[in-house]
Design a protein around this motif. Sequence first.
Motif, PDB file in Angstrom:
ATOM      1  N   UNK B 228       0.809  -1.205   0.000  1.00 45.68           N
ATOM      2  CA  UNK B 228       0.000   0.000   0.000  1.00 45.68           C
ATOM      3  C   UNK B 228       0.852   1.268   0.000  1.00 45.68           C
ATOM      4  N   UNK B 229       1.951   1.214   0.727  1.00 48.38           N
ATOM      5  CA  UNK B 229       2.835   2.381   0.744  1.00 48.38           C
ATOM      6  C   UNK B 229       3.585   2.497  -0.578  1.00 48.38           C
ATOM      7  N   UNK B 303      -3.922   6.248   1.944  1.00 52.92           N
ATOM      8  CA  UNK B 303      -3.252   6.697   3.160  1.00 52.92           C
ATOM      9  C   UNK B 303      -4.178   7.592   3.978  1.00 52.92           C
ATOM     10  N   UNK B 304      -4.820   7.030   5.003  1.00 54.41           N
ATOM     11  CA  UNK B 304      -5.810   7.807   5.761  1.00 54.41           C
ATOM     12  C   UNK B 304      -5.202   9.011   6.472  1.00 54.41           C
ATOM     13  N   UNK B 305      -3.883   9.039   6.619  1.00 50.79           N
ATOM     14  CA  UNK B 305      -3.267  10.166   7.317  1.00 50.79           C
ATOM     15  C   UNK B 305      -3.561  11.483   6.610  1.00 50.79           C
ATOM     16  N   UNK B 308      -7.219  12.778   7.497  1.00 50.38           N
ATOM     17  CA  UNK B 308      -7.425  13.216   8.879  1.00 50.38           C
ATOM     18  C   UNK B 308      -6.664  14.498   9.171  1.00 50.38           C
TER      19      UNK B 308
END
Lengths: 334, 313
Positions: B228-229, B303-305, B308
């Motif tokens: 994912x990264x 990437x949920x970061x 948020x």
Amino acid sequence: MEATIEKQIKNAGDLVHTAEESLLEIEDLTITIDSVKKDLVKQIDLSIKAGEMLGLVGESGSGKSLTATALLGLLPSSLQITGGTIRLGNHQITSLSEKEMRQVRGKEIAYVSQNYQSFFTPFIKIGKQFVEVIQSHSPTKKSEAKKIVRYWLNKVNLPADRVFNSYPFQLSGGQLQRAAIACAILLRPRLIIADEPTTALDVLTGEKILDLLRGLQKELNCAILLITHDLKHVMNRSDEIAIMYGGQILERGRTCDVYQNPAHPYTRLLFQSRLQLSKEVTKELRTIYGEPGLIAEKGCPFARRCPYVFEACNEIPQIKTVSDAHWVACHAAN
Amino acid sequence: MLFIIRKRLFQLFIVLLVLSIFTFTLMKLAPGDPVLTILNADEMLVTEEDQAKLRSDLGFDQPLYVQYGKWMLNLAQLDLGKSYMTGKPVWDELMERLQITIELTTFALFIMISIAIPLGVLAAINAGRWPDQVSRILALIGASIPNFWLGLILIYLFTFKLQILPSSGIGSYSHIILPAFTLGFTFAVVYARLLRAGLLQSMSEDFILAGRARGLKEWRILWIHAFRAAILPVITVFGLSIGSFLGGAVVVEILFSWPGLGSLAVEAIFNRDYPVIQGYVLLTGIFVVIVNLLVDLSYYVIDPRINRKEEAL
């Protein structure tokens, strides 16, 4: 329902961890860089009994983290164990296959790292990662796994529901390290390796984390290998202490014995260079001569910084018994 | 999330405006005269009078800004005008061809993904060994050969020598294989290298070590924690190169006589069929901006970061 789960988890713990002998035995462990044939860890011996804590103390680059990585069987491919054995309970870790080793990791040996920020994968919710650990080791229903996770999150004083549904970046440093500990003890491991767990935390939070570890250890009756460069962390918590320098163990023994009667010059100097509260303020803090990482190529690794160095120090010192369960590797010690 | 969509839609408007001005002026500056083409001057006798009449019918005798203004006014009513050549509305013509092009590009994307991901992952987990070398060589080939040449080689091999695949036309799945492969391959091998680099990077992160220390299976480490990264930079580059992907589609369509948007555009350019060219450019512009919007949105999902943090601001 919660109560029965708690009971089950508790009972499961009573069955294991009864052996009197050492749980972890490292003998003659040597780790070598393949390409240049240089030994980074030289013939070290360590042992921990179940329910005890061993403080492995040493400065950066002394090989303590490398030893921990070797215990997990996760050395990078450029490094190799070229000698010695590691035994955990009745597993010979050094001769396990990769598949068997994976089953040992997380279940029998747990790991808490200093870098709590990236202990969890950043884009997966914490609860999901906990459940993943449980399901990786035994087929468990998701609802069952969730209950176990809740139990341990509560145990480390975290708001279980909130943490379960949070991403790692939504928690504070202290919370993350608590979560990391909860994740480590999830499957009641027999050995926890805590690699400088407080380095990146402020002093008070760090103390709380160590107290938490100590408290959990009593409940789990597991062994803890606490790796640190801070003497004060191990002095009042660990049962045994090992001083490492340049890939070798210079002194090792029960913490009180080593404290009262340090046999190696390096240990003595380490104790002297601590900040202490006393009535008289000393003019100068004692320091150890030379730069960290100044390691003698042959003989005693500390020889180039040792104030008592003499000719014999060019040879590797024999390990001498100072008293019962207290060993030192120094020519000058008697 | 909504913020970025709003921002992008505004950008879309600006991009299309600038794009339309540029294409409009460039076409007028380019040599060639549509009037002569329409009247088929090469084969028939055309009088000055005929030319002048047609010119004023089409509004070519008016100043450029008036022509542009009129075209814009029609565009605002979703009227792209009529093709000079066929007399059909440009909108209908474009939509008819778009369907055929989408068929080709979707299949090419599918081929691209199914080459890039396995190749990239294999190269990463075998870094330095032969699968890595193979992917390196393929990437070098893919990056250096132009896709019309690759297409010709493929036609030579599969149509002429082996006689198993048709070289042109549409209709069956066997028709789509060669053009889609030609279009997808050159991108795939380059993306495989990007994916490999991303994977090597993310596999050396501390959270991967921590994951292994927790006893996770290696395939979970790779596909769930590291992949994912690693996929983010690949998606970014794909968003940036979507223009050249569509450009490649034009070349491939001509090469394999694929009657899609690309062939339509090339025909239109040869015939100075201004309304069709403008329609094509606008449509491509919209497509590029939308793909980039989707790329941006995919970051939020992967990437949920990102999401948020913006909410916290």
